[in-house]
Design an enzyme around this catalytic site. Structure first.
Site, PDB file in Angstrom:
ATOM      1  N   LYS A 184       0.828  -1.210   0.000  1.00 25.50           N
ATOM      2  CA  LYS A 184       0.000   0.000   0.000  1.00 25.50           C
ATOM      3  C   LYS A 184       0.867   1.267   0.000  1.00 25.50           C
ATOM      4  O   LYS A 184       0.436   2.315  -0.474  1.00 25.50           O
ATOM      5  CB  LYS A 184      -0.929   0.021   1.217  1.00 25.50           C
ATOM      6  CG  LYS A 184      -1.885  -1.155   1.356  1.00 25.50           C
ATOM      7  CD  LYS A 184      -3.073  -1.055   0.436  1.00 25.50           C
ATOM      8  CE  LYS A 184      -4.145  -2.104   0.721  1.00 25.50           C
ATOM      9  NZ  LYS A 184      -3.732  -3.504   0.422  1.00 25.50           N
TER      10      LYS A 184
HETATM   11  C1  LIG Z   1      -4.066  -4.542  -0.242  1.00 27.26           C
HETATM   12  C2  LIG Z   1      -3.225  -5.755  -0.293  1.00 27.26           C
HETATM   13  C3  LIG Z   1      -3.410  -6.750  -1.276  1.00 27.26           C
HETATM   14  C4  LIG Z   1      -4.513  -6.694  -2.313  1.00 27.26           C
HETATM   15  O1  LIG Z   1      -4.317  -5.692  -3.265  1.00 27.26           O
HETATM   16  P1  LIG Z   1      -5.518  -5.217  -4.200  1.00 27.26           P
HETATM   17  O2  LIG Z   1      -4.993  -4.035  -4.925  1.00 27.26           O
HETATM   18  O3  LIG Z   1      -6.634  -4.859  -3.254  1.00 27.26           O
HETATM   19  O4  LIG Z   1      -5.888  -6.338  -5.092  1.00 27.26           O
HETATM   20  C5  LIG Z   1      -2.566  -7.842  -1.268  1.00 27.26           C
HETATM   21  N1  LIG Z   1      -1.595  -7.970  -0.341  1.00 27.26           N
HETATM   22  C6  LIG Z   1      -1.392  -7.049   0.624  1.00 27.26           C
HETATM   23  C7  LIG Z   1      -0.319  -7.275   1.638  1.00 27.26           C
HETATM   24  C8  LIG Z   1      -2.182  -5.899   0.677  1.00 27.26           C
HETATM   25  O5  LIG Z   1      -1.977  -4.987   1.642  1.00 27.26           O
END
Ligand SMILES: *Cc1c(COP(=O)(O)O)cnc(C)c1O
Length: 533
Positions: free
Chosen positions: A136
């Site tokens: 993120k």
């Molecule tokens: C948010 C997140 C995801 C999923 O990503 P998307 O863009 O929602 O598909 C996968 N792994 C981690 C560690 C995340 O924080």
């Protein structure tokens, strides 16, 4: 918006400025909003009035030569090249300056998003080198800078007098990454709500020790659903919005993953990764690589899809799910169905999602606004929709999908560590397992979305063969999250240190301890009290 547009034609020193002769406008996936905002306004607005998402009206292209030349540049310069290509209404000089700040010394690797070959033909794109150790950060270290810049520009153009208050409901990762991204950003404040008892103790500590003058953190009595409904109810309370504007000069906004400002940085790292893959000899110039992404809200994998459309030689997009595998079924059948689907708890909680909001953007590009409006209405009414044959054919052409169970994902962590000495977090393990099953002749890029230490308890389970969901036995059962990290390092001594911001949280004093009731009133009173501090 005129003042921002006027700046957009300034000359920057950036190599691609010659192409930046037009500003891209955004359209609504449901065709209900015809305001056609440029990038800055799309970021500040977040979601289109009527519930649709903003998508660029035209998609840029890059030649193979341009893509490969990125390998000579720093990561901030690569990200700036992609942003500029997308016709953002920010001068090339400012884009470059903001990228240097977004992808600077707060990262523990100056390559920012390095590619590591773990097995011949299987490469890992590590997206967890940022300050909160999860992917993120790739978007949330960047988007708040552009958000703040946009508010500044709108205020100086006399279009806006208010500042913005970001409200976030989080089940863990997003809250911390959003706090870290918005901390001390001009014209913004951020208040995060998490379910008390519903996040790991490391996740809670990460949030309640957050630095910054404009941040607030509250626990909510209840589970994540209660927490999210309470924040939604506060958003939808018109009297509360009026009160915030009249008394505090604040408008409410959210920083969730459907904001275009979070998607664009996620296109940049796929372009960057291909340049790195070629530079390291992992793929021949112009030959395709497959990409396998652990998917929740469909934002990360959609970034790869846009990069492919821009000209990055990506073969297949491999969509990896955990036991909440609604996307696997959609890609297999063309029917998205949550009418009879229970939410499952997994060791990869950031993928525990039933409605993958960003799928709407893909469907818009394949089928247009009228179809999307219909399908989204069906989803609301019947909890399911089926796409037409032609759209389904195109989905199948672009994507392959599979899922890994809870036990399989933990077994994958153990196996890859035993065989290769590479330790993955449970989200990355889902993608690795699916990549191994679906890979063909082409090299595959497995996307790693969190550092293992962020989910240390389940990584400990994986390494010690303890089943998911059962209490740990022996001394480990009584250990805190941080003590378990030390245990993992004892069992797996060659994995390298725990990232400093995680290792150090035990030494920081918690700044926030309040827990409030669920419901709009709980959230609204918390915000009032925080504003009065
Ligand atoms: C948010 C997140 C995801 C999923 O990503 P998307 O863009 O929602 O598909 C996968 N792994 C981690 C560690 C995340 O924080």
């Amino acid at each position: 918006m005129r003042s921002i547009l006027a700046h957009a034609h300034g000359t920057g020193r950036f190599m691609y400025h010659a192409h930046m002769d037009t500003v891209t406008h955004y359209v609504d996936t449901r065709g209900l909003d015809d305001s056609r905002p440029a990038f800055s306004r799309a970021v500040v607005t977040g979601i289109a009035p009527g519930g649709g998402l903003f998508v660029p009206e035209r998609l840029p292209e890059m030649t193979l030569e341009e893509i490969l030349s990125l390998s000579e540049l720093t990561y901030p310069e690569r990200a700036a090249a992609v942003f500029t290509r997308f016709g953002v209404d920010v001068t090339a000089d400012r884009v470059t300056a903001l990228m240097s700040e977004a992808y600077g010394g707060q990262w523990d690797d100056e390559r920012i998003a390095p590619v590591v070959e773990v097995v011949p033909g299987m490469h890992v794109l590590e997206l967890w080198h940022g300050p909160t150790s999860a992917f993120k950060d790739m978007a949330l270290q960047c988007m708040p800078l552009f958000f703040s810049e946009a508010v500044e520009a709108m205020q100086s153009a006399g279009e806006l007098t208010d500042d913005f208050l970001i409200l976030v409901a989080t089940s863990g990762d997003t809250g911390k990454a959003a706090l870290e991204g918005f901390a001390d950003r001009a014209h913004t404040g951020i208040v995060v709500f998490y379910p008390e008892g519903g996040v790991s103790d490391i996740q809670r500590l990460q949030m309640v020790t957050q630095r910054g003058q404009n941040v607030g953190v509250f626990g909510v009595r209840g589970n994540f659903d209660d927490c999210q409904s309470a924040v939604k109810a506060a958003f939808n309370d018109a009297d509360f919005s009026t009160e915030l504007r009249d008394r505090h000069g604040l408008r409410l906004s959210s920083a969730n993953s459907i904001n275009w400002g979070r998607l664009l940085p996620q296109i940049a790292y796929y372009v960057s990764a291909y340049a790195d893959m070629v530079a390291s000899g992992g793929v021949k110039p112009g030959s395709p690589m497959d990409v396998c992404v652990p998917t929740g809200n469909f934002g990360n994998i959609l970034g790869a899809c846009y990069a492919r459309h821009m000209g990055v030689p990506i073969g297949r997009l491999l969509c990896a799910s955990n036991e909440n595998n609604v996307l696997t079924d959609f890609i297999a059948t063309g029917t998205y169905d949550i009418s009879d689907r229970a939410f499952v708890t997994t060791p990869s909680p950031s993928m525990d999602i039933l409605i993958s909001s960003n799928l709407e953007r893909l469907l818009y590009h394949l089928a247009g606004p009228d179809a999307v409006r219909g399908w989204m209405a069906e989803l609301t009414a019947n909890r399911r929709f089926t796409v037409d044959r032609e759209t389904f054919r195109q989905v199948r052409e672009l994507f392959s999908a599979d899922w890994a169970s809870n036990d399989e994902s933990l077994a994958t962590i153990r196996r890859v560590y035993d065989e290769r000495g590479y330790l993955m977090d449970p989200h990355t393990a889902v993608a690795w397992e699916v990549a191994e099953r679906l890979r063909g002749q082409d090299p595959v890029l497995v996307v790693a979305t969190a550092h293992w230490a962020k989910f240390g308890a389940d990584v400990y389970r994986a390494l010690t063969n303890a089943p998911y969901g059962e209490p740990l036995s022996g001394g480990a059962g009584a250990m805190s999250g941080l003590e378990l990290l030390a245990e993992v390092r004892r069992i797996a001594p060659n994995v390298g240190p725990v990232p400093a911001p995680l290792a150090e949280i035990a030494c920081l004093d918690p700044r926030f301890s309040e827990v409030v009731d669920a419901g709009a009133a709980g959230v609204e009173d918390a915000v009032r009290e925080w504003l009065g501090r």
